[in-house]
Scaffold this active site. Structure first.
Site, PDB file in Angstrom:
ATOM      1  N   LYS A  17       1.019  -6.862 -48.171  1.00 28.68           N
ATOM      2  CA  LYS A  17       0.539  -6.206 -46.956  1.00 28.68           C
ATOM      3  C   LYS A  17       0.262  -4.744 -47.239  1.00 28.68           C
ATOM      4  O   LYS A  17       0.795  -4.162 -48.177  1.00 28.68           O
ATOM      5  CB  LYS A  17       1.560  -6.327 -45.827  1.00 28.68           C
ATOM      6  N   ARG A  19      -0.070  -1.038 -45.036  1.00 23.04           N
ATOM      7  CA  ARG A  19       0.071  -0.340 -43.756  1.00 23.04           C
ATOM      8  C   ARG A  19      -1.077   0.655 -43.627  1.00 23.04           C
ATOM      9  O   ARG A  19      -1.183   1.597 -44.399  1.00 23.04           O
ATOM     10  CB  ARG A  19       1.423   0.375 -43.694  1.00 23.04           C
ATOM     11  N   ASP A  47       9.757  -3.498 -35.455  1.00 23.02           N
ATOM     12  CA  ASP A  47       9.354  -2.686 -34.310  1.00 23.02           C
ATOM     13  C   ASP A  47       8.538  -3.563 -33.370  1.00 23.02           C
ATOM     14  O   ASP A  47       9.072  -4.166 -32.449  1.00 23.02           O
ATOM     15  CB  ASP A  47       8.576  -1.460 -34.781  1.00 23.02           C
ATOM     16  N   THR A  48       7.254  -3.712 -33.611  1.00 25.71           N
ATOM     17  CA  THR A  48       6.421  -4.549 -32.745  1.00 25.71           C
ATOM     18  C   THR A  48       6.293  -5.978 -33.275  1.00 25.71           C
ATOM     19  O   THR A  48       5.716  -6.825 -32.619  1.00 25.71           O
ATOM     20  CB  THR A  48       5.012  -3.963 -32.586  1.00 25.71           C
ATOM     21  N   GLY A  50       4.437  -7.078 -35.607  1.00 28.29           N
ATOM     22  CA  GLY A  50       3.085  -7.427 -36.038  1.00 28.29           C
ATOM     23  C   GLY A  50       3.037  -7.901 -37.479  1.00 28.29           C
ATOM     24  O   GLY A  50       2.413  -8.921 -37.791  1.00 28.29           O
ATOM     25  N   THR A  51       3.692  -7.176 -38.367  1.00 29.48           N
ATOM     26  CA  THR A  51       3.696  -7.541 -39.783  1.00 29.48           C
ATOM     27  C   THR A  51       4.410  -8.871 -40.004  1.00 29.48           C
ATOM     28  O   THR A  51       3.901  -9.742 -40.706  1.00 29.48           O
ATOM     29  CB  THR A  51       4.378  -6.436 -40.615  1.00 29.48           C
TER      30      THR A  51
END
Length: 137
Positions: A17, A19, A47-48, A50-51
């Protein structure tokens, strides 16, 4: 690789991945074979989500039997809980380093919260008694 070794030389696959900005990560590739396997995604913080969600989708797409997510610090900024409870994860394991209202977790049966109390107490005791804390790792 060190984590896989601690798990008894477990097979290792890597989600590549990048960022691109704060809270914006793109999953590019999967290195390794996950077909028919239980995959454990490990991160320091969610956190959100997403990853992790993108990584889980890639693993499922490549034939993973199930995906488990683990992290130390669960920030759970929206829409993290929605993403994590969408069905891609068999289990999401976090610690209690960040307090969460259990009322917000009712629709999240895959969530397991582990206490850090014993580890923190043992660390404090070892520092106070001038003993090694490295053995706790």
């Amino acid at each position: 690789r060190a984590f896989a070794k601690k798990l008894g030389d477990a097979p290792l696959a890597i989600v590549d991945k990048r960022r691109q900005a704060h809270n914006v990560a793109k999953v590019y590739n999967l290195i390794g074979d996950v077909e028919g396997k239980t995959c454990v995604l490990v991160d320091d913080m969610i956190d959100t989500a997403g990853t992790l969600s993108a990584g889980a989708a890639l693993l499922k797409d490549r034939g993973a039997k199930e995906v488990i997510a683990c992290c130390t610090h669960a920030v759970f900024s929206p829409p993290a809980i929605e993403r994590l409870s969408n069905g891609d994860f068999e289990e999401v394991i976090i610690t209690d380093t960040i307090p969460h209202s259990l009322a917000n977790m009712r629709d999240f049966p895959q969530l397991t919260i582990l206490s850090t109390a014993n580890l923190l107490a043992e660390t404090i005791w070892r520092v106070h008694s001038e003993s090694s804390v490295i053995k706790l790792m």
